[in-house]
Design a protein around this motif. Structure first.
Motif, mmCIF file in Angstrom:
data_model
loop_
_atom_site.group_PDB
_atom_site.id
_atom_site.type_symbol
_atom_site.label_atom_id
_atom_site.label_comp_id
_atom_site.label_asym_id
_atom_site.label_seq_id
_atom_site.Cartn_x
_atom_site.Cartn_y
_atom_site.Cartn_z
ATOM 1 N N HIS A 220 0.823 -1.212 0.000
ATOM 2 C CA HIS A 220 0.000 0.000 0.000
ATOM 3 C C HIS A 220 0.854 1.258 0.000
ATOM 4 N N GLN A 221 1.995 1.202 0.646
ATOM 5 C CA GLN A 221 2.882 2.366 0.632
ATOM 6 C C GLN A 221 3.325 2.701 -0.787
ATOM 7 N N SER A 222 3.527 1.681 -1.603
ATOM 8 C CA SER A 222 3.937 1.904 -2.992
ATOM 9 C C SER A 222 2.763 2.284 -3.879
ATOM 10 N N LEU A 223 1.621 1.624 -3.669
ATOM 11 C CA LEU A 223 0.457 1.835 -4.536
ATOM 12 C C LEU A 223 -0.240 3.163 -4.286
ATOM 13 N N ASP A 224 -0.309 3.566 -3.030
ATOM 14 C CA ASP A 224 -1.093 4.758 -2.685
ATOM 15 C C ASP A 224 -0.575 6.008 -3.380
ATOM 16 N N PHE A 225 0.711 6.126 -3.539
ATOM 17 C CA PHE A 225 1.286 7.304 -4.173
ATOM 18 C C PHE A 225 0.761 7.463 -5.596
ATOM 19 N N TYR A 226 0.506 6.345 -6.266
ATOM 20 C CA TYR A 226 0.030 6.375 -7.655
ATOM 21 C C TYR A 226 -1.484 6.211 -7.747
ATOM 22 N N GLN A 227 -2.137 6.232 -6.592
ATOM 23 C CA GLN A 227 -3.599 6.096 -6.507
ATOM 24 C C GLN A 227 -4.086 4.803 -7.154
ATOM 25 N N LEU A 228 -3.321 3.757 -6.941
ATOM 26 C CA LEU A 228 -3.691 2.424 -7.424
ATOM 27 C C LEU A 228 -4.259 1.615 -6.267
ATOM 28 N N LYS A 229 -5.199 0.733 -6.575
ATOM 29 C CA LYS A 229 -5.850 -0.106 -5.573
ATOM 30 C C LYS A 229 -5.491 -1.571 -5.811
ATOM 31 N N GLU A 230 -5.649 -2.390 -4.780
ATOM 32 C CA GLU A 230 -5.340 -3.814 -4.931
ATOM 33 C C GLU A 230 -6.350 -4.678 -4.184
ATOM 34 N N THR A 231 -6.477 -5.901 -4.679
ATOM 35 C CA THR A 231 -7.156 -6.965 -3.942
ATOM 36 C C THR A 231 -6.241 -8.183 -4.005
ATOM 37 N N HIS A 232 -6.262 -9.002 -2.961
ATOM 38 C CA HIS A 232 -5.401 -10.175 -2.965
ATOM 39 C C HIS A 232 -5.892 -11.170 -1.929
ATOM 40 N N GLU A 233 -5.385 -12.380 -2.031
ATOM 41 C CA GLU A 233 -5.632 -13.409 -1.032
ATOM 42 C C GLU A 233 -4.377 -14.251 -0.902
ATOM 43 N N LEU A 234 -3.779 -14.223 0.268
ATOM 44 C CA LEU A 234 -2.550 -14.978 0.508
ATOM 45 C C LEU A 234 -2.897 -16.455 0.678
ATOM 46 N N GLY A 235 -2.300 -17.297 -0.155
ATOM 47 C CA GLY A 235 -2.537 -18.727 -0.065
ATOM 48 C C GLY A 235 -1.799 -19.342 1.108
ATOM 49 N N LYS A 236 -1.837 -20.654 1.167
ATOM 50 C CA LYS A 236 -1.182 -21.342 2.271
ATOM 51 C C LYS A 236 0.136 -21.949 1.813
ATOM 52 N N ALA A 237 1.072 -21.998 2.731
ATOM 53 C CA ALA A 237 2.335 -22.680 2.470
ATOM 54 C C ALA A 237 2.202 -24.159 2.850
ATOM 55 N N LEU A 238 3.150 -24.958 2.381
ATOM 56 C CA LEU A 238 3.165 -26.387 2.703
ATOM 57 C C LEU A 238 4.481 -26.728 3.399
ATOM 58 N N TYR A 239 4.382 -27.542 4.442
ATOM 59 C CA TYR A 239 5.587 -28.000 5.131
ATOM 60 C C TYR A 239 5.338 -29.403 5.669
ATOM 61 N N VAL A 240 6.190 -30.343 5.264
ATOM 62 C CA VAL A 240 6.163 -31.719 5.768
ATOM 63 C C VAL A 240 7.517 -31.995 6.406
ATOM 64 N N ASP A 241 7.511 -32.574 7.577
ATOM 65 C CA ASP A 241 8.736 -32.853 8.325
ATOM 66 C C ASP A 241 9.741 -33.601 7.438
ATOM 67 N N PRO A 242 10.923 -33.024 7.222
ATOM 68 C CA PRO A 242 11.924 -33.702 6.385
ATOM 69 C C PRO A 242 12.349 -35.069 6.911
ATOM 70 N N GLN A 243 12.105 -35.346 8.195
ATOM 71 C CA GLN A 243 12.478 -36.637 8.771
ATOM 72 C C GLN A 243 11.347 -37.671 8.714
ATOM 73 N N SER A 244 10.222 -37.305 8.123
ATOM 74 C CA SER A 244 9.086 -38.215 8.070
ATOM 75 C C SER A 244 9.371 -39.400 7.153
ATOM 76 N N GLU A 245 8.605 -40.484 7.334
ATOM 77 C CA GLU A 245 8.760 -41.662 6.490
ATOM 78 C C GLU A 245 8.578 -41.318 5.019
ATOM 79 N N LEU A 246 7.593 -40.498 4.712
ATOM 80 C CA LEU A 246 7.310 -40.138 3.327
ATOM 81 C C LEU A 246 8.524 -39.477 2.683
ATOM 82 N N ILE A 247 9.062 -38.462 3.327
ATOM 83 C CA ILE A 247 10.202 -37.741 2.756
ATOM 84 C C ILE A 247 11.424 -38.640 2.654
#
Length: 456
Positions: free
Chosen positions: A353-380
């Motif tokens: 917003h600090q960058s966009l507001d100066f140029y009077q630009l608007k935004e919409t967004h949705e932050l997705g989810k990250a994935l993390y599986v224990d590197p020591q798990s049987e699967l990995i």
């Protein structure tokens, strides 16, 4: 001792034919042909049906889940191991290919064409890995369910729908990234930016069709004769080792700049046509959109100029200006970011917003989810051990990436291959390719890993 690589090579020709069958269908999202049973368009439905036909041909139980996705069951146990791949592909550029983009052409030990590496070829590799275990009648405690959707490149709505109808497998992998195994994936977010700026001499500016691709081609339309721009634009192209041209359009001028496409998770591997065009336009135009793009995106794939740069356990935050449409002062653009799991939505939004507001630009967004599986798990551990067995590579270890895969759509699932370290299958680029030998080796790795995970 089972020689899985030998078993794979026995089936090489059949595998290639199946990949070609799938890749010769241009299964790009087509909203003009959506309908009941084909929510992503007619070509995605055709690809889905083609994959189901492969399973039926081989005598397995298959199911089409309302055109969103499908599966092939190999074995009849109650507990399930999932291998998830996608049948949709990103569009191809109109030029820049050395072979037919949807030909799946076999030349010099490689397949060339959209989907051979992302993700139809790898999906077939996973399918044949499970098929080999079945045909060898090896003792297993789980069935393998090959699951395939048609909307991975545009939000994975296919898998979101599929798992409202079908249960999660106990564990799984998706052959839609790189080796070694991926234990973490950054969160994805698209900032959709809109607004109005003064025209100045810029009439139109267009680049990109998908946010998850570094746009290769950018077109700019300017008032005035081409003679005003020709010399400086061609000199700019030469200085930056770019291709492009100048066209006269009545009383106006059209500039075309050609960069290099790449996956948005690795924007540093591409040359963003929109960003490089704006860097030139800054020298001949006072347009504020041009100023905004040049100020915050030129020579910066990591958000340093936006003030959002961050390096965490999963690596660096990345930024890609993927879609740009500007006409008569109206701005519409999409910025794709891949965000380490430590970064919060509030941190991103405040800086943007600090960058966009100066140029009077608007935004919409949705932050997705990250994935993390224990590197020591049987699967990995078992996936990684199979990789090491066939490559003798103890240097490259389980990793985190910026790309988002189907692994995020179910618990206890990770991305695993198909690209080997140091390789370049030109994912989302012109001349996408995959080596037949690499494909055979990947299939053997999948078979070994799968068997180690599901054997009695």
């Amino acid at each position: 001792m089972i020689d899985f690589l030998e078993e794979v090579y026995k089936r090489k020709n059949e595998m290639i034919e199946d990949i070609q069958t799938l890749c010769q269908i241009p299964s790009v999202l087509d909203e003009t042909t959506t309908n009941e049973g084909q929510p992503f368009g007619i070509k995605c439905r055709e690809a889905l049906e083609a994959m189901l036909e492969i399973g039926k041909r081989d005598g397995f139980v298959c199911e089409n889940v309302d055109g969103y996705a499908g599966h092939i069951d190999i074995g009849d146990h109650e507990e399930t191991f999932g291998i998830l791949g996608h049948l949709d592909v990103v569009p191809c550029n109109a030029s820049g290919w050395n072979t037919e983009p949807y030909g799946a052409t076999l030349e010099n030990g490689k397949l060339y064409g959209r989907g051979v590496a992302d993700d139809k070829g790898p999906l077939i590799a996973g399918y044949y890995a499970a098929k080999i275990i079945h045909e060898l009648n090896l003792p297993v405690r789980m069935k393998t369910r090959i699951i395939f959707g048609c909307n991975e490149e545009n939000g994975s709505k296919c898998m979101q729908y599929y798992f409202t109808k079908k249960p999660y497998p106990a564990m799984g992998f998706t052959p839609d990234a790189e080796f070694p195994v991926v234990y973490g994936e950054k969160a994805g977010v698209n900032f959709k930016i809109t607004g109005t700026v003064d025209n100045d001499n810029l009439i139109g500016l267009y680049s990109g069709t998908r946010a998850n691709i570094v746009p290769e081609v950018c077109e700019a339309y300017l008032t005035g004769s081409y003679k005003q721009y020709r010399e400086s634009f061609l000199a700019y192209l030469s200085k930056h080792h770019l291709e492009g041209h100048v066209e006269e359009e009545g009383n106006h001028t059209k500039l075309v700049l050609i960069g290099k496409s790449a996956h948005a998770s690795t924007p540093e591997l591409g040359i963003n046509g929109a960003v490089y065009m704006c860097h030139y336009l800054r020298t001949v135009s006072q347009n504020q959109l041009v100023e905004f793009i040049d100020k915050y995106f030129y020579n910066d794939c990591y958000g340093e100029k936006l003030g959002i740069a961050y390096t965490g356990l999963m690596g660096q935050l990345t930024v890609n200006l993927g879609v740009l449409n500007y006409k008569n002062g109206n701005v519409s653009m999409i910025v794709d970011m891949r965000v380490p799991h430590e970064v919060t939505d509030e941190q991103l939004t405040k800086k943007m917003h600090q960058s966009l507001d100066f140029y009077q630009l608007k935004e919409t967004h949705e932050l997705g989810k990250a994935l993390y599986v224990d590197p020591q798990s049987e699967l990995i551990q078992k996936l990684h051990n199979a990789y090491v067995e066939f490559t003798s590579d103890n240097v490259h270890q389980p990793q985190a990436i910026g790309g988002g895969t189907y692994a995020k759509t179910m618990p206890n699932c990770v991305a695993f291959g198909v690209e080997f370290p140091g390789g370049d299958n030109k994912i989302h680029q012109n001349n996408e390719e995959i080596s037949i030998d690499d494909l055979m080796k990947a299939t053997a790795i999948y078979a070994k890993a799968l068997y180690d995970l599901i054997k009695e």
